[in-house]
Design a protein around this motif. Structure first.
Motif, PDB file in Angstrom:
ATOM      1  N   MET A 113       0.847  -1.181   0.000  1.00 29.56           N
ATOM      2  CA  MET A 113       0.000   0.000   0.000  1.00 29.56           C
ATOM      3  C   MET A 113       0.889   1.241   0.000  1.00 29.56           C
ATOM      4  SD  MET A 113      -2.071  -1.783   3.002  1.00 29.56           S
ATOM      5  CE  MET A 113      -0.521  -2.537   3.375  1.00 29.56           C
ATOM      6  N   HIS A 114       0.588   2.183  -0.876  1.00 34.70           N
ATOM      7  CA  HIS A 114       1.363   3.416  -0.996  1.00 34.70           C
ATOM      8  C   HIS A 114       0.545   4.580  -0.433  1.00 34.70           C
ATOM      9  CE1 HIS A 114       3.423   6.801  -3.042  1.00 34.70           C
ATOM     10  NE2 HIS A 114       4.482   6.013  -2.904  1.00 34.70           N
ATOM     11  N   GLU A 115       1.225   5.593   0.061  1.00 38.45           N
ATOM     12  CA  GLU A 115       0.541   6.725   0.673  1.00 38.45           C
ATOM     13  C   GLU A 115      -0.393   7.460  -0.295  1.00 38.45           C
ATOM     14  OE1 GLU A 115       3.218   9.751   2.114  1.00 38.45           O
ATOM     15  OE2 GLU A 115       4.351   9.790   0.257  1.00 38.45           O
ATOM     16  N   THR A 116      -0.200   7.310  -1.604  1.00 39.09           N
ATOM     17  CA  THR A 116      -1.070   7.960  -2.589  1.00 39.09           C
ATOM     18  C   THR A 116      -2.381   7.207  -2.806  1.00 39.09           C
ATOM     19  OG1 THR A 116      -0.026   6.788  -4.415  1.00 39.09           O
ATOM     20  CG2 THR A 116       0.874   8.966  -3.834  1.00 39.09           C
ATOM     21  N   GLY A 117      -2.499   6.019  -2.183  1.00 36.82           N
ATOM     22  CA  GLY A 117      -3.718   5.238  -2.327  1.00 36.82           C
ATOM     23  C   GLY A 117      -3.569   4.007  -3.195  1.00 36.82           C
ATOM     24  N   LEU A 118      -2.384   3.785  -3.755  1.00 38.17           N
ATOM     25  CA  LEU A 118      -2.171   2.554  -4.519  1.00 38.17           C
ATOM     26  C   LEU A 118      -2.275   1.352  -3.577  1.00 38.17           C
ATOM     27  CD1 LEU A 118       0.879   3.596  -6.705  1.00 38.17           C
ATOM     28  CD2 LEU A 118      -1.481   3.303  -7.469  1.00 38.17           C
ATOM     29  N   PHE A 119      -2.909   0.298  -4.034  1.00 35.48           N
ATOM     30  CA  PHE A 119      -3.085  -0.916  -3.247  1.00 35.48           C
ATOM     31  C   PHE A 119      -2.877  -2.098  -4.176  1.00 35.48           C
ATOM     32  CE2 PHE A 119      -5.673  -4.420  -1.663  1.00 35.48           C
ATOM     33  CZ  PHE A 119      -5.266  -4.492  -0.341  1.00 35.48           C
ATOM     34  N   GLN A 120      -1.940  -2.975  -3.834  1.00 33.40           N
ATOM     35  CA  GLN A 120      -1.608  -4.095  -4.704  1.00 33.40           C
ATOM     36  C   GLN A 120      -1.556  -5.398  -3.915  1.00 33.40           C
ATOM     37  OE1 GLN A 120       2.166  -2.986  -6.402  1.00 33.40           O
ATOM     38  NE2 GLN A 120       1.300  -1.283  -7.541  1.00 33.40           N
ATOM     39  N   ILE A 121      -2.110  -6.437  -4.491  1.00 34.23           N
ATOM     40  CA  ILE A 121      -2.018  -7.786  -3.941  1.00 34.23           C
ATOM     41  C   ILE A 121      -1.209  -8.611  -4.927  1.00 34.23           C
ATOM     42  CG2 ILE A 121      -3.264  -9.847  -3.235  1.00 34.23           C
ATOM     43  CD1 ILE A 121      -5.648  -8.010  -2.564  1.00 34.23           C
ATOM     44  N   TRP A 122      -0.115  -9.175  -4.457  1.00 31.62           N
ATOM     45  CA  TRP A 122       0.799  -9.953  -5.290  1.00 31.62           C
ATOM     46  C   TRP A 122       0.698 -11.426  -4.897  1.00 31.62           C
ATOM     47  CZ3 TRP A 122       4.785  -7.773  -8.559  1.00 31.62           C
ATOM     48  CH2 TRP A 122       4.786  -6.375  -8.606  1.00 31.62           C
ATOM     49  N   ASP A 123       0.815 -12.298  -5.880  1.00 28.37           N
ATOM     50  CA  ASP A 123       0.745 -13.738  -5.676  1.00 28.37           C
ATOM     51  C   ASP A 123       2.151 -14.331  -5.598  1.00 28.37           C
ATOM     52  OD1 ASP A 123      -0.721 -16.220  -5.549  1.00 28.37           O
ATOM     53  OD2 ASP A 123      -0.016 -16.615  -7.580  1.00 28.37           O
ATOM     54  N   GLY A 124       2.417 -15.154  -4.608  1.00 26.59           N
ATOM     55  CA  GLY A 124       3.728 -15.761  -4.443  1.00 26.59           C
ATOM     56  C   GLY A 124       3.897 -17.028  -5.272  1.00 26.59           C
ATOM     57  N   ARG A 125       5.098 -17.171  -5.864  1.00 22.23           N
ATOM     58  CA  ARG A 125       5.445 -18.382  -6.616  1.00 22.23           C
ATOM     59  C   ARG A 125       6.923 -18.668  -6.408  1.00 22.23           C
ATOM     60  NH1 ARG A 125       2.993 -16.809 -12.530  1.00 22.23           N
ATOM     61  NH2 ARG A 125       0.980 -16.092 -11.776  1.00 22.23           N
ATOM     62  N   LYS A 126       7.255 -19.935  -6.253  1.00 22.96           N
ATOM     63  CA  LYS A 126       8.647 -20.338  -6.089  1.00 22.96           C
ATOM     64  C   LYS A 126       9.243 -20.654  -7.460  1.00 22.96           C
ATOM     65  CE  LYS A 126      11.539 -23.216  -3.190  1.00 22.96           C
ATOM     66  NZ  LYS A 126      11.551 -24.311  -2.222  1.00 22.96           N
ATOM     67  N   VAL A 127      10.406 -20.041  -7.744  1.00 26.59           N
ATOM     68  CA  VAL A 127      11.090 -20.230  -9.017  1.00 26.59           C
ATOM     69  C   VAL A 127      12.559 -20.525  -8.731  1.00 26.59           C
ATOM     70  CG1 VAL A 127      11.759 -19.145 -11.203  1.00 26.59           C
ATOM     71  CG2 VAL A 127       9.536 -18.603 -10.168  1.00 26.59           C
ATOM     72  N   ASP A 128      13.036 -21.669  -9.166  1.00 28.57           N
ATOM     73  CA  ASP A 128      14.441 -22.049  -8.981  1.00 28.57           C
ATOM     74  C   ASP A 128      14.925 -21.863  -7.545  1.00 28.57           C
ATOM     75  OD1 ASP A 128      14.625 -22.698 -11.699  1.00 28.57           O
ATOM     76  OD2 ASP A 128      15.199 -20.643 -12.243  1.00 28.57           O
ATOM     77  N   GLY A 129      14.088 -22.236  -6.590  1.00 29.81           N
ATOM     78  CA  GLY A 129      14.471 -22.189  -5.185  1.00 29.81           C
ATOM     79  C   GLY A 129      14.279 -20.849  -4.504  1.00 29.81           C
ATOM     80  N   ASN A 130      13.828 -19.814  -5.232  1.00 28.86           N
ATOM     81  CA  ASN A 130      13.605 -18.489  -4.647  1.00 28.86           C
ATOM     82  C   ASN A 130      12.140 -18.102  -4.787  1.00 28.86           C
ATOM     83  OD1 ASN A 130      16.401 -17.721  -3.958  1.00 28.86           O
ATOM     84  ND2 ASN A 130      16.695 -17.938  -6.156  1.00 28.86           N
ATOM     85  N   TRP A 131      11.659 -17.323  -3.816  1.00 31.86           N
ATOM     86  CA  TRP A 131      10.269 -16.880  -3.836  1.00 31.86           C
ATOM     87  C   TRP A 131      10.143 -15.552  -4.563  1.00 31.86           C
ATOM     88  CZ3 TRP A 131       5.933 -19.425  -2.942  1.00 31.86           C
ATOM     89  CH2 TRP A 131       6.054 -20.678  -2.328  1.00 31.86           C
ATOM     90  N   TYR A 132       9.213 -15.498  -5.508  1.00 30.43           N
ATOM     91  CA  TYR A 132       8.879 -14.304  -6.283  1.00 30.43           C
ATOM     92  C   TYR A 132       7.442 -13.902  -5.961  1.00 30.43           C
ATOM     93  CZ  TYR A 132      12.885 -14.869  -9.480  1.00 30.43           C
ATOM     94  OH  TYR A 132      14.145 -14.953 -10.023  1.00 30.43           O
ATOM     95  N   ILE A 133       7.139 -12.644  -6.231  1.00 32.47           N
ATOM     96  CA  ILE A 133       5.751 -12.198  -6.193  1.00 32.47           C
ATOM     97  C   ILE A 133       5.371 -11.761  -7.601  1.00 32.47           C
ATOM     98  CG2 ILE A 133       5.688 -11.626  -3.747  1.00 32.47           C
ATOM     99  CD1 ILE A 133       6.180  -8.669  -4.540  1.00 32.47           C
ATOM    100  N   TYR A 134       4.112 -12.054  -8.001  1.00 27.88           N
ATOM    101  CA  TYR A 134       3.628 -11.808  -9.361  1.00 27.88           C
ATOM    102  C   TYR A 134       2.356 -10.968  -9.319  1.00 27.88           C
ATOM    103  CZ  TYR A 134       6.603 -15.516 -11.304  1.00 27.88           C
ATOM    104  OH  TYR A 134       7.658 -16.294 -11.709  1.00 27.88           O
ATOM    105  N   LYS A 135       2.233 -10.063 -10.304  1.00 28.98           N
ATOM    106  CA  LYS A 135       1.012  -9.266 -10.444  1.00 28.98           C
ATOM    107  C   LYS A 135       0.881  -8.788 -11.885  1.00 28.98           C
ATOM    108  CE  LYS A 135      -1.451  -5.250  -8.661  1.00 28.98           C
ATOM    109  NZ  LYS A 135      -2.681  -5.824  -9.137  1.00 28.98           N
TER     110      LYS A 135
END
Length: 169
Positions: free
Chosen positions: A92-114
């Motif tokens: 959440m950003h102070e300007t009002g942006l709101f984002q929900i990201w989905d987690g996925r594991k890729v090559d042993g590391n966790w990423y977030i996708y949107k």
């Protein structure tokens, strides 16, 4: 009865051996708590940082962000979803942006996708924070116009965790 005892012992031994060798995904961010600063040209940028503290349980992290380019503030929650067995992210950003990201594991590391549509620029975005040792990590942001078949680098930043550093906030 001896055969049953043998199989139970074998099963428990196998489970114990597996649990000692495998690090559960829920512990991926055990290094996360602290204050992180970007490193540019070998120097720490103290105008930009994110502070991480534990949340309502050991698998939830609360993040306070200050962006150096404009001094804006953001908050985030990174949490292990016990039902879906993955890391999830809300920003959440102070300007009002709101984002929900989905987690996925890729090559042993966790990423977030949107998915994004910014003024007609439609793409899939992903980010990761990969620990590199000695309280350091690399943050990578990429985008894809073909649903993740190929990726274009948006940015790549190195960060250093510093304890007990006073920020101006």
């Amino acid at each position: 009865m001896k055969l049953f005892t043998f199989f139970v012992t074998l099963l428990l031994s196998t489970c114990l051996l597996f649990s000692q060798n495998a690090k559960p995904d829920s512990t991926y961010y055990d290094f996360w708590e602290g204050t992180w600063y970007p490193i540019e040209n070998g120097k720490m940028d103290t105008t930009s940082y994110f502070k991480v503290k534990k949340g309502i349980n050991s698998l939830v992290f609360e993040e306070d962000w200050r962006m150096g380019h404009d001094g804006s503030l953001a908050k985030a929650i990174r949490a292990w979803d016990i039902i879906n067995q993955k890391w999830q992210y809300i920003w959440m950003h102070e300007t009002g942006l709101f984002q929900i990201w989905d987690g996925r594991k890729v090559d042993g590391n966790w990423y977030i996708y949107k998915h994004f549509n910014i003024n007609g620029d439609i793409y899939l975005s992903r980010q990761t924070w990969i620990p590199t040792g000695n309280d350091e990590l690399v943050r990578i942001s990429e985008k894809s116009y073909d649903e993740g078949k190929t990726w274009q680098l948006r940015f790549k930043y190195n960060y250093k965790k510093v304890n007990n550093f006073q920020t101006k906030d």
